[in-house]
Write an enzyme that holds these catalytic residues in place. Structure first.
Site, PDB file in Angstrom:
ATOM      1  N   GLU A 279      78.627  60.586  -1.023  1.00 38.40           N
ATOM      2  CA  GLU A 279      77.461  61.450  -0.757  1.00 38.40           C
ATOM      3  C   GLU A 279      76.807  61.888  -2.065  1.00 38.40           C
ATOM      4  O   GLU A 279      75.586  61.989  -2.156  1.00 38.40           O
ATOM      5  CB  GLU A 279      77.861  62.683   0.068  1.00 38.40           C
ATOM      6  CG  GLU A 279      78.391  62.353   1.456  1.00 38.40           C
ATOM      7  CD  GLU A 279      77.423  61.492   2.264  1.00 38.40           C
ATOM      8  OE1 GLU A 279      76.221  61.778   2.261  1.00 38.40           O
ATOM      9  OE2 GLU A 279      77.895  60.503   2.886  1.00 38.40           O
ATOM     10  N   TRP A 282      74.631  59.230  -2.841  1.00 33.47           N
ATOM     11  CA  TRP A 282      73.341  59.280  -2.120  1.00 33.47           C
ATOM     12  C   TRP A 282      72.354  60.177  -2.872  1.00 33.47           C
ATOM     13  O   TRP A 282      71.156  59.916  -2.913  1.00 33.47           O
ATOM     14  CB  TRP A 282      73.527  59.842  -0.693  1.00 33.47           C
ATOM     15  CG  TRP A 282      73.762  58.771   0.327  1.00 33.47           C
ATOM     16  CD1 TRP A 282      74.964  58.370   0.828  1.00 33.47           C
ATOM     17  CD2 TRP A 282      72.756  57.951   0.963  1.00 33.47           C
ATOM     18  NE1 TRP A 282      74.769  57.351   1.743  1.00 33.47           N
ATOM     19  CE2 TRP A 282      73.425  57.085   1.849  1.00 33.47           C
ATOM     20  CE3 TRP A 282      71.367  57.872   0.877  1.00 33.47           C
ATOM     21  CZ2 TRP A 282      72.758  56.154   2.641  1.00 33.47           C
ATOM     22  CZ3 TRP A 282      70.698  56.940   1.671  1.00 33.47           C
ATOM     23  CH2 TRP A 282      71.393  56.092   2.533  1.00 33.47           C
ATOM     24  N   TRP A 310      50.212  60.477  14.525  1.00 37.62           N
ATOM     25  CA  TRP A 310      50.795  61.823  14.539  1.00 37.62           C
ATOM     26  C   TRP A 310      49.947  62.754  15.400  1.00 37.62           C
ATOM     27  O   TRP A 310      48.719  62.618  15.456  1.00 37.62           O
ATOM     28  CB  TRP A 310      50.873  62.404  13.124  1.00 37.62           C
ATOM     29  CG  TRP A 310      51.707  61.596  12.172  1.00 37.62           C
ATOM     30  CD1 TRP A 310      51.263  60.921  11.077  1.00 37.62           C
ATOM     31  CD2 TRP A 310      53.127  61.385  12.216  1.00 37.62           C
ATOM     32  NE1 TRP A 310      52.316  60.294  10.443  1.00 37.62           N
ATOM     33  CE2 TRP A 310      53.474  60.562  11.123  1.00 37.62           C
ATOM     34  CE3 TRP A 310      54.137  61.792  13.087  1.00 37.62           C
ATOM     35  CZ2 TRP A 310      54.778  60.150  10.879  1.00 37.62           C
ATOM     36  CZ3 TRP A 310      55.435  61.388  12.837  1.00 37.62           C
ATOM     37  CH2 TRP A 310      55.750  60.580  11.750  1.00 37.62           C
ATOM     38  N   ASN A 345      74.252  68.899   7.837  1.00 40.39           N
ATOM     39  CA  ASN A 345      73.549  67.619   7.724  1.00 40.39           C
ATOM     40  C   ASN A 345      73.322  66.944   9.080  1.00 40.39           C
ATOM     41  O   ASN A 345      72.238  66.426   9.348  1.00 40.39           O
ATOM     42  CB  ASN A 345      74.324  66.679   6.800  1.00 40.39           C
ATOM     43  CG  ASN A 345      73.605  65.354   6.626  1.00 40.39           C
ATOM     44  OD1 ASN A 345      72.462  65.311   6.186  1.00 40.39           O
ATOM     45  ND2 ASN A 345      74.262  64.265   6.999  1.00 40.39           N
ATOM     46  N   TRP A 363      56.214  63.973   9.596  1.00 42.18           N
ATOM     47  CA  TRP A 363      57.417  64.387   8.846  1.00 42.18           C
ATOM     48  C   TRP A 363      57.076  65.305   7.683  1.00 42.18           C
ATOM     49  O   TRP A 363      57.890  66.137   7.274  1.00 42.18           O
ATOM     50  CB  TRP A 363      58.215  63.168   8.359  1.00 42.18           C
ATOM     51  CG  TRP A 363      57.507  62.255   7.390  1.00 42.18           C
ATOM     52  CD1 TRP A 363      56.821  61.115   7.686  1.00 42.18           C
ATOM     53  CD2 TRP A 363      57.399  62.406   5.959  1.00 42.18           C
ATOM     54  NE1 TRP A 363      56.302  60.550   6.543  1.00 42.18           N
ATOM     55  CE2 TRP A 363      56.651  61.312   5.461  1.00 42.18           C
ATOM     56  CE3 TRP A 363      57.880  63.337   5.048  1.00 42.18           C
ATOM     57  CZ2 TRP A 363      56.358  61.136   4.109  1.00 42.18           C
ATOM     58  CZ3 TRP A 363      57.592  63.169   3.695  1.00 42.18           C
ATOM     59  CH2 TRP A 363      56.831  62.086   3.236  1.00 42.18           C
ATOM     60  N   TRP A 386      63.798  63.100   4.850  1.00 42.17           N
ATOM     61  CA  TRP A 386      62.816  63.184   5.947  1.00 42.17           C
ATOM     62  C   TRP A 386      62.272  61.798   6.256  1.00 42.17           C
ATOM     63  O   TRP A 386      62.120  61.418   7.418  1.00 42.17           O
ATOM     64  CB  TRP A 386      61.689  64.165   5.600  1.00 42.17           C
ATOM     65  CG  TRP A 386      62.039  65.557   6.051  1.00 42.17           C
ATOM     66  CD1 TRP A 386      62.659  66.523   5.308  1.00 42.17           C
ATOM     67  CD2 TRP A 386      61.858  66.109   7.367  1.00 42.17           C
ATOM     68  NE1 TRP A 386      62.864  67.645   6.086  1.00 42.17           N
ATOM     69  CE2 TRP A 386      62.375  67.424   7.338  1.00 42.17           C
ATOM     70  CE3 TRP A 386      61.308  65.639   8.548  1.00 42.17           C
ATOM     71  CZ2 TRP A 386      62.358  68.265   8.469  1.00 42.17           C
ATOM     72  CZ3 TRP A 386      61.288  66.459   9.666  1.00 42.17           C
ATOM     73  CH2 TRP A 386      61.811  67.759   9.624  1.00 42.17           C
TER      74      TRP A 386
HETATM   75  P1  FAD Z   1      78.551  67.421   1.473  1.00 42.89           P
HETATM   76  O1  FAD Z   1      78.710  66.615   2.699  1.00 42.89           O
HETATM   77  O2  FAD Z   1      79.692  68.212   1.008  1.00 42.89           O
HETATM   78  O3  FAD Z   1      78.057  66.406   0.345  1.00 42.89           O
HETATM   79  C1  FAD Z   1      78.237  66.664  -1.056  1.00 42.89           C
HETATM   80  C2  FAD Z   1      76.914  66.591  -1.768  1.00 42.89           C
HETATM   81  O4  FAD Z   1      76.355  65.303  -1.661  1.00 42.89           O
HETATM   82  C3  FAD Z   1      75.852  67.543  -1.237  1.00 42.89           C
HETATM   83  O5  FAD Z   1      75.999  68.829  -1.753  1.00 42.89           O
HETATM   84  C4  FAD Z   1      74.572  66.863  -1.685  1.00 42.89           C
HETATM   85  O6  FAD Z   1      74.263  67.170  -3.030  1.00 42.89           O
HETATM   86  C5  FAD Z   1      74.933  65.390  -1.586  1.00 42.89           C
HETATM   87  N1  FAD Z   1      74.495  64.868  -0.287  1.00 42.89           N
HETATM   88  C6  FAD Z   1      75.115  64.942   0.907  1.00 42.89           C
HETATM   89  N2  FAD Z   1      74.393  64.314   1.856  1.00 42.89           N
HETATM   90  C7  FAD Z   1      73.288  63.848   1.245  1.00 42.89           C
HETATM   91  C8  FAD Z   1      72.156  63.114   1.678  1.00 42.89           C
HETATM   92  N3  FAD Z   1      71.986  62.727   2.944  1.00 42.89           N
HETATM   93  N4  FAD Z   1      71.209  62.815   0.762  1.00 42.89           N
HETATM   94  C9  FAD Z   1      71.336  63.178  -0.524  1.00 42.89           C
HETATM   95  N5  FAD Z   1      72.383  63.873  -1.002  1.00 42.89           N
HETATM   96  C10 FAD Z   1      73.344  64.198  -0.118  1.00 42.89           C
HETATM   97  N6  FAD Z   1      69.996  67.838   0.615  1.00 42.89           N
HETATM   98  C11 FAD Z   1      69.624  68.589  -0.429  1.00 42.89           C
HETATM   99  O7  FAD Z   1      70.415  68.777  -1.358  1.00 42.89           O
HETATM  100  N7  FAD Z   1      68.372  69.136  -0.505  1.00 42.89           N
HETATM  101  C12 FAD Z   1      67.448  68.954   0.488  1.00 42.89           C
HETATM  102  O8  FAD Z   1      66.326  69.455   0.381  1.00 42.89           O
HETATM  103  C13 FAD Z   1      67.840  68.194   1.633  1.00 42.89           C
HETATM  104  N8  FAD Z   1      66.980  68.006   2.673  1.00 42.89           N
HETATM  105  C14 FAD Z   1      67.388  67.263   3.753  1.00 42.89           C
HETATM  106  C15 FAD Z   1      66.485  67.050   4.824  1.00 42.89           C
HETATM  107  C16 FAD Z   1      66.869  66.296   5.932  1.00 42.89           C
HETATM  108  C17 FAD Z   1      65.885  66.061   7.058  1.00 42.89           C
HETATM  109  C18 FAD Z   1      68.159  65.742   5.988  1.00 42.89           C
HETATM  110  C19 FAD Z   1      68.590  64.917   7.164  1.00 42.89           C
HETATM  111  C20 FAD Z   1      69.048  65.928   4.942  1.00 42.89           C
HETATM  112  C21 FAD Z   1      68.676  66.678   3.818  1.00 42.89           C
HETATM  113  N9  FAD Z   1      69.563  66.872   2.732  1.00 42.89           N
HETATM  114  C22 FAD Z   1      69.152  67.629   1.648  1.00 42.89           C
HETATM  115  C23 FAD Z   1      70.855  66.141   2.654  1.00 42.89           C
HETATM  116  C24 FAD Z   1      72.071  66.853   3.246  1.00 42.89           C
HETATM  117  O9  FAD Z   1      71.781  67.357   4.524  1.00 42.89           O
HETATM  118  C25 FAD Z   1      72.591  67.984   2.379  1.00 42.89           C
HETATM  119  O10 FAD Z   1      72.717  67.570   1.036  1.00 42.89           O
HETATM  120  C26 FAD Z   1      73.977  68.427   2.873  1.00 42.89           C
HETATM  121  O11 FAD Z   1      73.906  68.848   4.210  1.00 42.89           O
HETATM  122  C27 FAD Z   1      74.493  69.540   2.011  1.00 42.89           C
HETATM  123  O12 FAD Z   1      75.707  70.023   2.511  1.00 42.89           O
HETATM  124  P2  FAD Z   1      77.040  69.893   1.676  1.00 42.89           P
HETATM  125  O13 FAD Z   1      76.801  70.342   0.281  1.00 42.89           O
HETATM  126  O14 FAD Z   1      78.102  70.588   2.446  1.00 42.89           O
HETATM  127  O15 FAD Z   1      77.243  68.327   1.702  1.00 42.89           O
END
Ligand code: FAD
Length: 481
Positions: A279, A282, A310, A345, A363, A386
């Site tokens: 992640e 990602w 839209w 997430n 979006w 998004w």
């Molecule tokens: P964990 O599951 O513990 O993951 C560890 C770290 O990995 C996160 O802290 C984050 O930095 C990174 N990560 C995890 N999932 C993703 C992902 N899909 N894409 C990129 N990095 C990821 N994340 C943001 O940091 N900022 C945003 O503005 C943001 N907007 C989002 C909008 C949408 C519509 C969606 C579907 C996802 C978005 N995310 C965003 C990605 C993700 O939802 C969050 O990073 C995650 O939920 C953070 O929770 P965590 O730290 O417990 O994640």
């Protein structure tokens, strides 16, 4: 007369593994620490409403941490393109150091600034403090940019472990003199009336120390089951490090190395740790996408989606924002977001998909709402995610795969703990009807204290009809040149 080195803090509000700070200290000249509130540069600072709350507290912590080692943080607001060279001139600085940002506006500003400073005889130098590897380091065999995550990740892994983190300085030789600066409280970053952020501090501890505590707790315990629980919004099954990473209170490289140390100590956690580090990968991928496709925040990555029909529906958008769509899983997520500045997430995906595919709302409207309400709001991660949900993004979920908000709730919140927490007015419904209150028999609803349209909304759209409408709308994209 010594010449100071200015360390310009941006999205790197920490002392540990801060390459710009580390390099400045190594110059053996006095140091001046600066933070500029430059909200004209899109995405270079997370300045949505919720992020401002975080920024206030994070700067308070950074300021205190600097004072503890003999430093001081100077705050100034306005265009950094003017403030930074002005301070360099006022102080006779020999160098200005910062860690790089990857948003298009920030890149343009920083490039121009570097040229100006170097032209004025000031050594302007930037570093990687935010990513495992920078966008120009992870390339296809032909030297191009990746559009798909799996090969990107393979290429990034092939570069080996990122360099080990650099230590926090134990003391700072601060450049003497009164260099002015503004007071944090004058920036009014905290909401006042109404104070919609009042519950945030029950959930979060902004600052480097809070970030370390969170990472430590995650690695001690939660990561062991991360692969299984990361999709369960009712469980504290993810790291919740995203706001800390967005503000740079913790570096991804330090996260990487501490995680691998833990994997070596506790091999049973290895699988959870690798799925967590993926992640973090990602996050790098999304920054890489933004760097190589600077239009992503405003334009569809897949330009076919420019033809998407839209709908403009302010009432439906408002209902979505306020968590009143009548679909409990969506509403729970939107309310969690409003009350805590965070959304799990899995639920982000469901809520975003509902806005785009069930309501056919662009979006970009959802992205803007998330940017204003998420504590982890980040231009690269928000816009690419998004677009991923919309189907218009790189390596995106295909548009025709439309999340069923009822089925998603039943699958990922099977005992309804998450929904009952955030949508308490339907908590007394049995599990069978929790995700679809309108299907519960009338007397059962009455017994649970629910009157549809009064105590809880009727569904804004019918799922099957909305699905069919979305697929019809998608036909226009499929046919586009
Ligand atoms: P964990 O599951 O513990 O993951 C560890 C770290 O990995 C996160 O802290 C984050 O930095 C990174 N990560 C995890 N999932 C993703 C992902 N899909 N894409 C990129 N990095 C990821 N994340 C943001 O940091 N900022 C945003 O503005 C943001 N907007 C989002 C909008 C949408 C519509 C969606 C579907 C996802 C978005 N995310 C965003 C990605 C993700 O939802 C969050 O990073 C995650 O939920 C953070 O929770 P965590 O730290 O417990 O994640």
């Amino acid at each position: 007369m010594p010449t100071p080195t200015i360390v310009w803090f941006r999205k790197d509000l920490r002392l540990s593994d801060n390459p710009a700070l580390h390099a400045a200290v190594a110059r053996a000249e006095p140091v001046l620490c600066l933070f500029v509130l430059d909200d004209a540069v899109d995405g270079a600072l997370p300045v949505g409403g919720a992020a401002k709350w975080w920024l206030h507290h994070s700067l308070t912590h950074l300021s205190r941490a600097l004072e503890e080692i003999g430093g001081r943080l100077i705050l100034r607001s306005g265009p950094a393109s003017k403030i930074v060279p002005d301070l360099a001139q006022e102080t006779g600085a020999g160098a200005v150091y910062w860690n790089r940002c990857y948003e298009p506006d920030a890149i343009a500003r920083d490039k121009a600034l570097k040229t100006d400073l170097n032209g004025a005889g000031v050594d302007a130098c930037s570093f990687n403090g935010s990513l495992l590897y920078e966008p120009w380091e992870v390339k296809t065999k032909a030297g191009g940019a990746f559009g798909v995550f799996t090969p990107f990740w393979k290429a990034e892994r092939a570069l080996g472990d990122p360099p080990a983190p650099v230590a926090a300085p134990k003391s700072l030789d601060t450049f003497a003199g009164d260099w002015g600066g503004e007071s944090l409280s004058d920036w009014n970053l905290l909401p006042t009336r109404p104070n919609w952020a009042k519950a945030f501090s029950d959930h979060w501890q902004p600052g480097e120390e809070g970030a370390r505590v969170r990472l430590g707790e995650f690695l001690d315990d939660v990561v062991a089951t991360y692969s299984d629980t990361r999709n369960s919004p009712a469980v504290d099954g993810t790291s919740r490090l995203s706001p800390h990473l967005a503000f740079g209170e913790l570096s991804p490289r330090e996260v990487w190395h501490l995680s691998l140390e833990e994997a070596r100590r506790s091999p049973s956690k290895e699988s959870g740790i690798w799925s967590f580090l993926r992640e973090i990968g990602w996050r790098d991928f999304n920054h890489n996408l933004l760097f190589n496709n600077p239009d992503i925040p405003a334009e569809n990555y897949n330009r076919k989606f420019d033809a998407f029909p839209w709908q403009k529906d302010d009432d439906a958008f408002d209902a979505w924002c306020r968590g009143r769509t009548g679909y409990p899983m969506v509403d729970a997520g939107m309310r969690e977001l409003w009350q805590t500045g965070f959304m799990h997430n899995r639920v982000r995906m469901v809520a975003a998909s509902f806005l785009i595919k069930h309501l056919l709302i662009d979006w970009r409207a959802g992205e803007a709402w998330f940017r204003d309400t998420l504590l982890d709001a980040d231009l690269a991660n928000n816009t690419t995610n998004w677009q991923w949900v919309a189907g218009s993004g790189a390596d995106a979920a295909p548009f025709f795969r439309i999340f069923n908000p009822i089925g998603q709730g039943e699958k990922f919140d099977p005992d309804g703990r998450y929904v009952r927490r955030w949508v308490p007015e339907i908590a007394d419904l049995p599990d069978k009807y929790l995700m679809k209150p309108w299907e519960a028999p009338e007397d059962m609803r009455r017994e649970a204290g629910i009157e549809l349209g009064e105590t809880y909304p009727r569904p804004l759209v019918d799922h099957a009809k909305a699905r069919a409408r979305a697929l019809e709308a998608y036909e226009e994209v499929k046919g586009a040149a």
